[in-house]
Design an enzyme around this catalytic site. Structure first.
Site, short mmCIF file in Angstrom:
data_model
loop_
_atom_site.label_atom_id
_atom_site.label_comp_id
_atom_site.label_asym_id
_atom_site.label_seq_id
_atom_site.Cartn_x
_atom_site.Cartn_y
_atom_site.Cartn_z
N LYS A 48 0.87 -1.19 0.00
CA LYS A 48 0.00 0.00 0.00
C LYS A 48 0.90 1.23 0.00
CE LYS A 48 -2.82 3.22 1.71
NZ LYS A 48 -2.05 4.37 1.20
N GLY A 80 6.05 4.98 8.50
CA GLY A 80 5.24 6.19 8.45
C GLY A 80 5.28 6.91 9.78
N GLY A 116 1.20 4.83 13.21
CA GLY A 116 1.77 3.59 13.75
C GLY A 116 1.08 3.14 15.03
N GLU A 148 8.42 1.41 11.50
CA GLU A 148 9.53 2.36 11.28
C GLU A 148 8.90 3.74 11.31
OE1 GLU A 148 12.75 1.98 10.85
OE2 GLU A 148 13.03 -0.13 10.35
N CYS A 163 12.80 10.70 7.71
CA CYS A 163 12.71 10.29 9.11
C CYS A 163 14.04 10.49 9.83
CB CYS A 163 12.30 8.84 9.18
SG CYS A 163 13.42 7.77 8.25
N GLU A 207 8.01 16.16 15.62
CA GLU A 207 8.55 15.98 14.27
C GLU A 207 7.77 16.87 13.30
OE1 GLU A 207 7.64 12.44 11.97
OE2 GLU A 207 9.75 12.25 11.45
P1 NAD Z 1 1.63 8.57 7.37
O1 NAD Z 1 1.68 7.86 8.66
O2 NAD Z 1 0.66 9.68 7.22
O3 NAD Z 1 1.30 7.56 6.17
C1 NAD Z 1 2.11 6.45 5.93
C2 NAD Z 1 1.28 5.38 5.23
O4 NAD Z 1 0.27 4.94 6.13
C3 NAD Z 1 0.55 5.87 3.98
O5 NAD Z 1 0.60 4.88 2.98
C4 NAD Z 1 -0.87 6.07 4.48
O6 NAD Z 1 -1.83 5.94 3.48
C5 NAD Z 1 -0.98 4.93 5.48
N1 NAD Z 1 -2.04 5.13 6.47
C6 NAD Z 1 -2.58 6.28 6.92
N2 NAD Z 1 -3.56 6.03 7.81
C7 NAD Z 1 -3.63 4.69 7.93
C8 NAD Z 1 -4.45 3.82 8.71
N3 NAD Z 1 -5.40 4.29 9.53
N4 NAD Z 1 -4.26 2.50 8.61
C9 NAD Z 1 -3.29 2.00 7.79
N5 NAD Z 1 -2.51 2.77 7.02
C10 NAD Z 1 -2.67 4.11 7.09
O7 NAD Z 1 3.11 9.07 7.06
P2 NAD Z 1 3.62 10.00 5.87
O8 NAD Z 1 3.18 11.38 6.13
O9 NAD Z 1 3.33 9.36 4.57
O10 NAD Z 1 5.20 9.88 6.07
C11 NAD Z 1 5.92 10.65 6.97
C12 NAD Z 1 6.23 9.89 8.24
O11 NAD Z 1 6.92 8.68 7.94
C13 NAD Z 1 7.16 10.67 9.14
O12 NAD Z 1 6.73 10.56 10.47
C14 NAD Z 1 8.49 9.97 8.96
O13 NAD Z 1 9.39 10.12 10.02
C15 NAD Z 1 8.07 8.56 8.77
N6 NAD Z 1 9.10 7.77 8.11
C16 NAD Z 1 9.82 6.86 8.83
C17 NAD Z 1 10.85 6.14 8.23
C18 NAD Z 1 11.69 5.16 9.00
O14 NAD Z 1 12.38 4.35 8.38
N7 NAD Z 1 11.67 5.18 10.33
C19 NAD Z 1 11.13 6.33 6.88
C20 NAD Z 1 10.37 7.27 6.17
C21 NAD Z 1 9.36 7.98 6.79
#
Ligand code: NAD
Length: 490
Positions: free
Chosen positions: A178, A230, A235, A253, A288, A389
């Protein structure tokens, strides 16, 4: 589906078939750098997820039975196929998420590199034999979970789409991927290439809203292994939701508010460069691992802030394909508002805005979502600016007096993803590495990820490690077999 600016159909991949959402609904994708509509793509449904999981479950058995060598060979073919379209992927990503084309080219190479790295580990998934008496044999093998759900964020669209399917597939699982609804195009194009190489159903790519497609995947009782990259809030919700219907192993992550600590024995210019590179302004800070809190020793603080301000003010925002641009566009309006909101908050909290933080409203960038990179000084360690963040181009500088205070401030957040220290004192560097709450620590270095080195966070930055052998193992479970056989010939 209407024609698109990219010339691609942007359809999902389920059971080997390119398809639209079960109800025909679509989402739009805009270039954040120009505002141009790039295309529409399916807004998948829970029914689509059901079909994808069922197809994955059918495909998984034969894939596992084919053995590690065959799996590795197939994934090498996939890497070869993707490589032929490398430039296309990089251009799709920079158009879709606003990051610089030069950076997205690196992302594409890294994603394909990860696929090859994990394919190369296929034969290392060994089990063990357990010492036993004559007439007994006890051994443990590594078996796959079955269907793996992988949910990825917007900031490295192709790199995550490819690198995050590698380990589960090598380990013998089938995958439902996804991508982020903000940057789905390269994953859909990747799926088209994958459909030529992989058996139907082995990889399914379902696009759509997180609260619909992501939620259905997380809640699906047949998905026994979930891996999420994400934000912290999503999470936390995924952990709760995954626990409702079935027992699923879930790795996370998540985000960071990562410290870069500069001691007074560090070379000032080198440390200033490190602060600029570590903040990943080339991705508008949308990473991240960005070192978004710079802690500077009081003796060099003012000179450091002065040079950093000058350096960041000189960064050149530009269109993603402009080879001279040093920072690109913010991914979407919502993220832009979040960044600008934090800049206002920083000022309200009493921090000193040294440069940037405003939207660009003139010239060719006015049509896009561009923010001038910002530096704040005099940031209070317990302020929201220092604790939350932002995931944007906003760098906070904090002052410390001695090593103990540096560690205390650096550790005083809920996160613990990356950290960096600049010093010429080896003992201090090693003490820092030991005391800091982080899953990945750099000494006199920033931002580098080395294939084979565990990447992941402690505290609220996550559970699990990626980019290395443990990631592969984490997509398997142990199965123990105890055998009794006649110890004497009959
Ligand atoms: P996000 O949490 O908004 O979305 C991430 C994914 O989760 C997307 O595909 C989204 O559609 C999905 N999602 C959203 N709501 C959901 C739900 N209720 N159930 C299941 N899936 C759902 O994050 P973002 O804005 O896309 O990315 C930024 C975040 O990701 C930042 O916090 C960043 O630090 C983190 N990140 C972490 C790493 C790592 O390796 N630790 C790497 C890259 C990004």
């Amino acid at each position: 589906m209407p024609a698109t600016a990219t010339g691609l159909s942007h359809r999902m991949l389920i059971d080997g078939q390119a398809c639209e959402a079960s109800d025909g609904a679509v989402l739009e994708s805009f270039s954040p750098a120009t505002g141009r509509l790039l295309g529409v793509f399916p807004a998948g449904t829970a029914d689509d997820v059901d079909r994808a999981v069922a197809a994955a479950a059918r495909a998984q058995g034969p894939w596992w039975a084919s053995g590690p060598t065959a799996r590795a060979r197939t994934l090498e073919h996939l890497a070869d196929g993707l490589e032929q379209h490398a430039e296309e992927f990089a251009r799709l990503d920079s158009a879709d998420n606003g990051s610089l084309l030069t950076e997205m080219r690196r992302d594409v190479a890294a994603g394909i590199g990860a696929l090859r790295y994990f394919a190369g580990l296929a034969l290392q998934l060994r089990g063990s034999t357990i010492p036993a008496a004559t007439g007994e044999l006890t051994y443990a093998t590594r078996i796959p979970y079955g269907v793996v759900g992988r949910i990825v964020p917007f900031n490295h669209p192709f790199m995550f789409a490819v690198s995050k399917i590698a380990a589960p597939l090598v380990a013998g699982n089938a995958v439902v991927l996804k991508p982020s609804e903000h940057t789905s195009l390269s994953a859909l194009r990747m799926a088209e290439v994958a459909a030529q190489v992989l058996p139907p159903g082995l990889l399914n790519v379902v696009t759509g809203l997180g609260g619909v497609v992501g939620d259905a995947l997380v809640a699906h009782p047949q998905v026994r292994r979930l891996a999420f990259t994400g934000s912290l809030d999503t999470g936390l919700g995924i952990q709760r939701r995954a626990a409702e219907n079935a027992v699923a192993t879930t790795t996370l992550e998540l985000g960071g508010k990562n410290p870069l600590v500069v001691f007074d024995d560090a070379d000032l210019d080198t440390a200033v460069e490190a602060a600029v590179r570590g903040m990943n302004f080339t991705w508008q800070g949308q990473s991240c691992g960005s070192l978004s809190r710079v802690l500077v020793h009081g003796a060099i603080h003012d000179r450091f802030v002065e040079r950093l301000t000058e350096r960041v003010a000189g960064l050149r925002p530009g269109l993603p394909e402009d080879p001279d641009a040093q920072t690109g566009a913010i991914v979407n309006e919502q993220q832009l508002e979040k960044v600008l909101g934090y800049v206002r908050l920083g000022v309200e909290e009493g921090a000193r805005l040294c440069t940037g933080g405003e939207r660009i409203t003139d010239g060719e960038l006015a049509a896009g979502l561009f923010v001038r990179p910002a530096v704040f000084a005099d940031v209070a360690p317990d302020s929201r600016l220092a604790q939350e963040e932002i995931f944007g181009p906003v760098l906070s500088v904090l002052r410390f007096a001695d090593e103990a205070e540096a560690i205390r401030i650096a550790n005083a957040t809920r996160f613990g993803l990356t950290a960096s220290v600049y010093t010429t004192d080896l003992g201090r560097a090693l003490r820092f590495a030991e005391a800091i709450d982080a899953g990945y620590v750099w000494v006199n270095e920033v931002s580098r990820h080395l294939p084979g080195a565990p990447y992941g966070g402690v505290k609220d930055s996550g559970i699990g490690r990626d980019e290395e052998f443990d990631e592969l193992l984490s997509f398997t479970q142990a199965k123990t077999v105890h055998v009794r056989y006649p110890s004497d010939p009959a």
